[in-house]
Structures are given as structure tokens and as C-alpha cells.
Design an enzyme around this catalytic site. Sequence first.
Site, PDB file in Angstrom:
ATOM      1  N   CYS A   1      -1.436   0.640   7.367  1.00 35.57           N
ATOM      2  CA  CYS A   1      -2.878   0.336   7.489  1.00 35.57           C
ATOM      3  C   CYS A   1      -3.276  -0.866   6.639  1.00 35.57           C
ATOM      4  O   CYS A   1      -3.468  -1.966   7.153  1.00 35.57           O
ATOM      5  CB  CYS A   1      -3.725   1.548   7.090  1.00 35.57           C
ATOM      6  SG  CYS A   1      -3.651   2.908   8.272  1.00 35.57           S
ATOM      7  N   ARG A   2      -3.437  -0.653   5.319  1.00 36.58           N
ATOM      8  CA  ARG A   2      -4.051  -1.688   4.483  1.00 36.58           C
ATOM      9  C   ARG A   2      -3.153  -2.902   4.248  1.00 36.58           C
ATOM     10  O   ARG A   2      -3.620  -4.040   4.392  1.00 36.58           O
ATOM     11  CB  ARG A   2      -4.463  -1.091   3.126  1.00 36.58           C
ATOM     12  CG  ARG A   2      -5.570  -0.060   3.229  1.00 36.58           C
ATOM     13  CD  ARG A   2      -5.700   0.751   1.960  1.00 36.58           C
ATOM     14  NE  ARG A   2      -4.502   1.564   1.716  1.00 36.58           N
ATOM     15  CZ  ARG A   2      -4.271   2.258   0.618  1.00 36.58           C
ATOM     16  NH1 ARG A   2      -5.157   2.238  -0.370  1.00 36.58           N
ATOM     17  NH2 ARG A   2      -3.173   2.976   0.501  1.00 36.58           N
ATOM     18  N   SER A   3      -1.885  -2.696   3.862  1.00 34.09           N
ATOM     19  CA  SER A   3      -1.076  -3.880   3.530  1.00 34.09           C
ATOM     20  C   SER A   3      -0.685  -4.704   4.761  1.00 34.09           C
ATOM     21  O   SER A   3      -0.692  -5.939   4.673  1.00 34.09           O
ATOM     22  CB  SER A   3       0.132  -3.523   2.654  1.00 34.09           C
ATOM     23  OG  SER A   3       1.028  -2.650   3.279  1.00 34.09           O
TER      24      SER A   3
ATOM     25  N   ASN B   1       2.257   1.411   4.356  1.00 35.78           N
ATOM     26  CA  ASN B   1       2.554   0.115   5.006  1.00 35.78           C
ATOM     27  C   ASN B   1       2.270   0.151   6.509  1.00 35.78           C
ATOM     28  O   ASN B   1       2.928  -0.530   7.294  1.00 35.78           O
ATOM     29  CB  ASN B   1       4.010  -0.322   4.733  1.00 35.78           C
ATOM     30  CG  ASN B   1       4.299  -1.789   5.080  1.00 35.78           C
ATOM     31  OD1 ASN B   1       5.433  -2.123   5.422  1.00 35.78           O
ATOM     32  ND2 ASN B   1       3.321  -2.656   5.013  1.00 35.78           N
TER      33      ASN B   1
ATOM     34  N   CYS C   1       0.869  -1.188   0.000  1.00 34.06           N
ATOM     35  CA  CYS C   1       0.000   0.000   0.000  1.00 34.06           C
ATOM     36  C   CYS C   1       0.905   1.236   0.000  1.00 34.06           C
ATOM     37  O   CYS C   1       2.062   1.158  -0.409  1.00 34.06           O
ATOM     38  CB  CYS C   1      -0.984  -0.021   1.168  1.00 34.06           C
ATOM     39  SG  CYS C   1      -0.231  -0.008   2.814  1.00 34.06           S
TER      40      CYS C   1
ATOM     41  N   ASP D   1      -8.435   3.957   1.461  1.00 36.90           N
ATOM     42  CA  ASP D   1      -7.411   4.099   2.502  1.00 36.90           C
ATOM     43  C   ASP D   1      -8.050   4.542   3.812  1.00 36.90           C
ATOM     44  O   ASP D   1      -8.506   5.691   3.929  1.00 36.90           O
ATOM     45  CB  ASP D   1      -6.376   5.128   2.044  1.00 36.90           C
ATOM     46  CG  ASP D   1      -5.137   5.074   2.914  1.00 36.90           C
ATOM     47  OD1 ASP D   1      -5.237   4.620   4.071  1.00 36.90           O
ATOM     48  OD2 ASP D   1      -4.070   5.481   2.427  1.00 36.90           O
TER      49      ASP D   1
END
Length: 147
Positions: free
Chosen positions: A14-16, A12, A9, A120
Site C-alpha cells: 500500500c504505502r511504500s 509493501n 512500510c 496505514d
Amino acid sequence: MTHRILFVCLGNICRSPAAEGVFRARAPHHSTDSAGTSDWHIGDPPYRPMQTAARSRGIDLSDLRARQFVAEDFNRFDLIIGMDAKNIARIEELRPLGNDTPVRLLTDFAPHAGADHVPDPYYTRDFDGALDLIEAAVEGLDAHLRG
Ligand code: 4NP
């Protein structure tokens, strides 16, 4: 069969890392990592509100630390998965000549979710919505890897 999967993401945090944590809990026999296209949070643990939201689903992200995506990742992984089109564009800018490692959107693995990217949550503040989408897509990814 063991696959080497990299989730990517922007930050690195939150999402990934959430995708990495969900995927490794579901499919621990694979080799899994995550990275950010930016250098903004190198060395940081996942963002606290995402850790809390994941923890409430039984997913522990506390050991993860942010790192930046590098060109060598194309050789270290079998499949690279971005969270949105901008992630994919930044990843592709670093593709080594002749490398053919597939780069896909995570949402490609959740066609029924009707989303073309993972919004995001650092900006939307919808950590649970992001996790819902990530969990649906990771289920599809697991099925894809099982063939
Ligand atoms: P991520 O979210 O890409 O899902 O880790 C973000 C985290 C931090 C920032 C942007 C996006 N930031 O601007 O610091």
C-alpha cells in the site's frame, strides 16, 4: 545528482509502493525502490484498491512487486524512508555496524501536513487520504534532494 531512495512500510503493498510510484513519476532521474519490513506479501503486486486510487491520479503501480527489507539495503541506498515509527524501528534493528545511511519518516518532508506518520490505508481504508499525504511529502522530498 542521482539519489538512491528506498521507501519502506509494513506490507509493501500500500504505502511504500504508492510513495515509490509517486516519486518516480515526479523525479524519474533518481533510482527508486520500495520494501516491506514483513514477509507477508513477497512477490505480490500493490493492493488493488491502492492501485485504483493511484491510477485515478495518473500513477501506475502495476509493475511493482513486494519484497522484504534486508540489511543489505543500508548499503544499496542513500536514503531510507519509512511510513511510521514502527517501520523505522524495524529498519534500525537491521542496521549494519558502522553504517550511517539516513533513515527518515516520509512525513518529515511534509511538515505543514501536520502528520507524524502515514496512516496505514490497509486498515483505515482511506487510500486517497494516504495518497494526499504521500504526494505532499514527495514534493517536499524532491525539494530537499534538489537542495
Ligand atoms: P502497507 O499496508 O504496510 O502500507 O503495505 C499493509 C498491507 C498489508 C498488511 C498490513 C499493512 N497486512 O496485514 O497484510
